[in-house]
Design a protein around this motif. Structure first.
Motif, mmCIF file in Angstrom:
data_model
loop_
_atom_site.group_PDB
_atom_site.id
_atom_site.type_symbol
_atom_site.label_atom_id
_atom_site.label_comp_id
_atom_site.label_asym_id
_atom_site.label_seq_id
_atom_site.Cartn_x
_atom_site.Cartn_y
_atom_site.Cartn_z
ATOM 1 N N THR A 139 0.764 -1.249 0.000
ATOM 2 C CA THR A 139 0.000 0.000 0.000
ATOM 3 C C THR A 139 0.797 1.304 0.000
ATOM 4 O OG1 THR A 139 -0.284 -0.156 2.399
ATOM 5 C CG2 THR A 139 -2.057 -1.028 1.019
ATOM 6 N N PRO A 140 2.054 1.362 0.440
ATOM 7 C CA PRO A 140 2.705 2.684 0.465
ATOM 8 C C PRO A 140 2.698 3.377 -0.908
ATOM 9 C CG PRO A 140 3.962 1.151 1.786
ATOM 10 C CD PRO A 140 2.907 0.340 1.085
ATOM 11 N N ALA A 141 2.502 4.688 -0.880
ATOM 12 C CA ALA A 141 2.213 5.430 -2.099
ATOM 13 C C ALA A 141 3.445 5.968 -2.809
ATOM 14 C CB ALA A 141 1.267 6.583 -1.769
ATOM 15 N N ALA A 142 4.606 5.881 -2.182
ATOM 16 C CA ALA A 142 5.829 6.388 -2.805
ATOM 17 C C ALA A 142 6.998 5.889 -1.962
ATOM 18 C CB ALA A 142 5.817 7.913 -2.859
ATOM 19 N N GLY A 143 8.207 6.185 -2.396
ATOM 20 C CA GLY A 143 9.378 5.684 -1.682
ATOM 21 C C GLY A 143 9.426 6.154 -0.238
ATOM 22 N N MET A 148 8.531 4.969 5.652
ATOM 23 C CA MET A 148 7.742 5.106 6.868
ATOM 24 C C MET A 148 7.155 3.750 7.265
ATOM 25 S SD MET A 148 5.377 8.335 7.435
ATOM 26 C CE MET A 148 6.421 9.367 8.421
ATOM 27 N N CYS A 149 6.618 3.064 6.285
ATOM 28 C CA CYS A 149 6.031 1.744 6.500
ATOM 29 C C CYS A 149 7.098 0.786 7.067
ATOM 30 C CB CYS A 149 5.472 1.230 5.181
ATOM 31 S SG CYS A 149 4.948 -0.484 5.182
ATOM 32 N N GLY A 150 8.271 0.804 6.481
ATOM 33 C CA GLY A 150 9.333 -0.102 6.910
ATOM 34 C C GLY A 150 9.774 0.179 8.344
ATOM 35 N N PRO A 180 16.647 10.415 6.878
ATOM 36 C CA PRO A 180 16.591 11.072 8.192
ATOM 37 C C PRO A 180 15.234 11.714 8.466
ATOM 38 C CG PRO A 180 18.037 12.279 6.668
ATOM 39 C CD PRO A 180 17.717 10.961 6.029
ATOM 40 N N ALA A 181 14.572 12.231 7.436
ATOM 41 C CA ALA A 181 13.260 12.860 7.648
ATOM 42 C C ALA A 181 12.249 11.824 8.124
ATOM 43 C CB ALA A 181 12.769 13.523 6.361
ATOM 44 N N THR A 182 12.286 10.638 7.559
ATOM 45 C CA THR A 182 11.361 9.574 7.963
ATOM 46 C C THR A 182 11.641 9.147 9.397
ATOM 47 O OG1 THR A 182 11.260 8.758 5.697
ATOM 48 C CG2 THR A 182 10.549 7.249 7.421
ATOM 49 N N ALA A 183 12.913 8.884 9.679
ATOM 50 C CA ALA A 183 13.266 8.412 11.021
ATOM 51 C C ALA A 183 12.871 9.451 12.069
ATOM 52 C CB ALA A 183 14.757 8.103 11.092
#
Lengths: 496, 448
Positions: A139-143, A148-150, A180-183
């Motif tokens: 389902t994730p919409a982009a990398g 984020m999903c991971g 880094p933004a995701t984390a």
């Protein structure tokens, strides 16, 4: 040269659609409503929206003219590093537009959507086979959404195991900004790992930072310097020994698809940018799609919904359920079931290539990048010796003292009919030029690019700074004032 | 292979130039044990266009296209007519096969159309500024809550019970992992929920949907005032953007952020994605907005042009301090939206919204006349909720066997909530014909 009309041959000046307003005009003819009665309860109808009115031919001309101010893969070489601007087959467009896919409502009864669930299931099967992984979240919409999903899965797995909370995520300094933004968005502390002089993760520095408060290492492999992480197995071992997970940013999967399975490198989770490696159109900035593959240890910790098999065929598991294997599944990444229109295109691409074609494609992508590296390294400084993977990286050392910058080279390339490479990324080298040719280019195109780049290098050495700084000259607009745009933001049209 | 231009002779010449004997040598840095000598075994080989088209067409044929039968499905995705012009223009290679406009001199087409998009979204929402798109309405909603948390420096979001459950779950999932609190209230199919009492000094925002998931319309002004009094933001969610052609926009009722789904304009249902997230806000919160923004500027010759701007909010500049991790968004879906809305124009868009509403009013009248069927809504736009004398999901399956997509059972959206089994969401659009309505009414009369 100026003209009376402001147009220049095939290139037309075009105002904003709002400045073409003919009040009352419309490009759509509608029937009269069947009733004048309204049932709005206590809510008031709105007054004017403020949209302009245009006929259909005027709208067609407006957007056709705008399109002609864009560079595109269809038109020319687009070696934008990290973005995998490969050929977009139109077969995918045709198939995604079949009414059986495009005109399918996400909440239809399950008996009426078996083919769509098969598309999700078949593509999932390919992604698992190509990565050697146990599970995939579609389902994730982009990398970045996949990242984020991971990391959510990793957090969920750590929480499930118990023990002290792991609040640090290690990210190499060459990583994409999304890492880094995701984390950070997920509440982790980002700990940056330096690179070695060879452009790879400093394994000793990594080991020194690993500890029982580390949740994961987010690694890009091949990395953003265009290099394969030579110590990959040792890195994976060290990460796992510390009880952490190895997350791989799959943005560069195109270098290894069909040749190396990330599972065989010790990767626990990786997103796959279908709009890069699997060739779905980039569309001026999306839509993308970022499925995440998971090793067995993370497989239970996936977002909902999942496609599951049962006696009658396929079905969507949308809640936590022991029988569906979703007891430990978490929440939802977005509405409905993923970027299914993108899946259709990616599946068409995958079936077209097959296992043999994918193997050849990644090989050609790597071969082309190495060819550029070999032929340009006399003119531009390659900070790291080859072989490279599917991207060739140069820095601006050879421009030192000329007054010409990386940005000037990029803008001069525009006049030469090429889209610039990615510039000033990765941050670990000065004035980076990251060139990703992909497998879609002929040798003739690569040679023309090499000749052009070599000529620009010579011109820079000859000290023609003013010429560079005036580039581009042949575009609908010349260099744009980005400082002004940020200092006094004008983000929408307003009536005079 | 038709997508690969290099010939064997090219490959040999290039290897010679590089100074290696084979492509495998270029992978010398990879662990030898992980490197596969040939294609992955057990997977099929390449196929021609005809074969692939045949295989995928066979899968498509196993689906029932919504437009091939009377369709009354909504619940956050709506089947509208897309003018032929939209699909033609978005397939122009210059739009389709370009990427994020990092080099503005060769991307003015994408940039100008996004500037138009931002203007259109701001106008529809009744707010000052809009970004260049999010993935979809649900992720836009989650990002709106994150933004409200940043603006208010609070970490508690109240979600209306009648917020679309996928939006609720997307937001709650993010909350669970990022550590903000989500107060998700129970759904109220009658649409009489009052949220004002749930706001306190720790509330960062209230998220409310109008038309809500059951189709009820809400005047947001009292709630906006209550939010303002407590220093919380009001986030308004719109899942049917067509409604903004008829209804007072959330911004005009006091909403601070609008998070919406834009699929209804220009974009096919596509089994739920890719769709299009719309995101608009008050100008004073600009620096806390997520996503790309296109701004106006001038070029070296003083001519007006467009660039990506305020990127110091974004991940590629700010890394761990970015307002969002979003990079690729929904560019082409935004273009489709913009072209469709440009074709409609003021007159067309408002007329189309009225037409949608009128169809729904007509159908609600017909269905409400049937024995045992009750329309729960006082007001609605193009979707309303029925209470039936039997289980809605069974009825919907029976209707499907008769070739009618008769609506969305509320239990499909709220599998865990009580009291949903006899509720059915029914939507109309301009595509709904009188014959469709009559077919549904006949089937209802026979099956109920």
């Amino acid at each position: 040269m100026t003209t009376i009309s402001g147009h220049r041959g095939l290139e037309m000046e075009e105002p904003l659609i709002f400045e073409r307003d003919a009040p009352g005009q419309s490009g759509v003819d509608l029937p009269a409503p069947p009733t004048a009665q309204t049932r709005l309860g206590r809510v008031a109808p709105r007054a004017r929206v403020g949209l302009p009115g245009l006929s259909e031919p005027e709208v067609v001309r407006h957007y056709t003219r705008l399109s002609q101010k864009n560079f595109a893969i269809d038109a020319g070489f687009y070696p934008l590093g990290s973005c995998t601007m490969k050929h977009n087959p139109r077969l995918g467009e045709r198939l995604a537009r079949l009414p059986g896919f495009a005109d399918l409502h996400p909440l239809q009864p399950v008996a009426t959507i078996q083919g769509a669930l098969s598309v999700i299931d078949l593509l999932a099967g390919w992604l698992k086979a190509l990565t050697g992984m146990a599970a995939v979240a579609m389902t994730p919409a982009a990398g970045a959404h996949g990242e984020m999903c991971g990391l959510m899965a990793i957090r969920a797995a750590h929480d499930h195991r118990g023990g002290p909370r792991r609040l640090r995520v290690l990210v190499p300094e060459s990583a994409h900004g999304t890492n880094p933004a995701t984390a950070a968005a997920l509440g982790f502390t980002v700990d940056t790992i330096p690179a070695t002089a060879e452009g790879r993760v400093d394994v000793e520095a990594l080991k020194a930072r690993l500890g029982f408060d580390v949740a994961a290492l987010m690694l890009t492999n091949p990395n953003t310097c265009g290099l394969f992480e030579r110590d990959m197995l040792a890195i994976a071992q060290a990460v796992h020994d510390a009880g952490a997970f190895l997350y791989c940013d799959g943005a560069n999967f195109n270098a290894i698809v069909g040749r190396i399975r990330p599972a065989d490198l010790g990767v626990d989770a990786m997103h796959i940018n279908l709009h890069k490696t699997f060739s779905t159109p980039h569309g001026g900035g999306g839509p993308g799609s970022g499925p995440v593959v998971f090793a067995a240890a993370l497989a239970p910790f996936v977002p909902l919904p999942l496609v599951v098999h049962n006696d009658d065929g396929l079905r969507l598991a949308e809640t936590q359920d022991e029988d569906d294997g979703t007891a430990l599944a978490y929440g939802r990444m977005k509405a409905f079931h993923g970027q299914v229109g993108v899946f259709v295109r990616a599946l068409a691409y995958t079936l077209s290539h097959g296992a043999d074609g994918l193997h050849q494609a990644s090989g050609d992508a790597v071969l082309s990048a190495n060819y550029l590296l070999a032929r340009l390294k006399d003119r531009f400084n390659a900070p790291f010796p080859g072989p490279c993977m599917h991207e060739a990286l140069f820095d601006d050392r050879s421009l030192k003292g000329t007054g010409v910058t990386t940005l000037d080279i990029a803008k001069a390339l525009i006049d030469e009919g090429f889209h610039p490479m990615t510039v000033y990324f990765p941050l670990v080298v000065h004035g980076a030029m990251l060139i990703e040719p992909t497998e879609s280019e002929s040798k003739a195109t690569l040679d023309q690019f090499i000749t052009t780049m070599s000529g620009l290098a010579d011109r820079a050495k000859a000290g023609d700074v003013a010429w560079f700084q005036a580039a581009p000259r042949l575009t609908p607009r010349r260099r744009l004032d980005e400082t002004l745009a940020a200092r006094r933001p004008v983000l929408r049209w307003r009536p005079e | 292979m038709r997508y690969l231009p290099l010939t064997e002779a090219d490959r040999r010449a290039m290897l010679a130039e590089i100074g290696v004997a084979s492509v495998a040598e270029l992978y010398a840095d990879a662990p030898a044990a992980a490197l596969l000598p040939g294609p992955i075994p057990g997977l099929p080989g390449h196929q021609g266009e005809l074969e692939v088209e045949r295989a995928l067409s066979a899968l498509a044929a196993r689906n029932l296209p919504a437009g091939s039968v009377p369709c009354f499905l909504g619940g956050g995705a709506y089947r509208h007519h897309i003018p032929a012009t939209v699909d033609h223009l978005i397939q122009r290679g210059e739009f389709l096969t370009s990427y994020t406009p990092y080099q503005p001199e060769v991307s003015q087409g994408t940039l100008q159309s996004l500037f138009e998009f931002q203007t259109q979204v701001a106008l529809l929402a009744g707010l000052d500024v809009a970004n260049a798109s999010m993935y979809d309405g649900a992720t836009a909603c989650a990002e709106a809550v994150m933004m409200a948390n940043r603006v208010t420096r609070r970490r508690r979001a109240v979600l209306a019970g009648n917020l679309h459950p996928h939006y609720r779950d997307t937001t709650a999932t993010l909350g669970r992992f990022t550590g903000f609190e989500v107060v998700a209230r129970h759904p109220d199919p009658r649409g009489r929920e009052s949220l004002i009492d749930s706001i306190d000094d720790a509330t960062s925002c209230v998220v409310v949907q109008t038309p809500d998931v059951f189709g009820h319309l809400h005047d947001l002004a009292p709630l906006a005032a209550a939010c303002q009094a407590k220093g919380a933001l009001l986030v308004a969610v719109v899942t049917e953007v067509m409604s903004l052609g008829l209804l007072t926009p959330p911004g005009a009722m006091g909403a601070d952020i609008v998070a919406a789904e834009g699929q209804s304009l220009g974009n096919p249902l596509s089994f739920g994605g890719p769709h299009l997230g719309l995101f608009a806000a008050r100008e004073k919160y600009l620096r806390q907005m997520p996503g790309r923004l296109v701004g106006q500027t001038v070029d070296a010759d003083g001519r007006r042009g467009w660039v990506l701007t305020l990127s110091t909010r974004e991940q590629h500049i700010r890394r761990e301090k970015a307002t969002s991790n979003i990079c690729t968004n929904a560019g082409l879906c935004a273009l489709a939206f913009t072209i469709h809305l440009s074709l409609l124009g003021e007159a067309g868009f408002t007329a189309l919204a009225r037409l949608n509403h009128a169809k729904a009013v007509q159908l609600a009248g017909k269905l409400g006349d049937l024995d045992g069927v009750r329309v729960l809504n006082d007001g609605f736009f193009n979707e309303f909720t029925l209470r039936l004398p039997r289980r809605a999901s069974k009825l919907v399956n029976k209707l499907a066997r008769r070739g009618i997509l008769g609506g969305v059972p509320a239990v499909r959206l709220f599998p865990e909530a009580d009291g949903m089994s006899d509720l059915l969401l029914v939507a109309c659009t301009e595509c709904t014909t009188e014959a469709d309505m009559d077919a549904l009414c006949r089937a209802f009369a026979e099956l109920l």
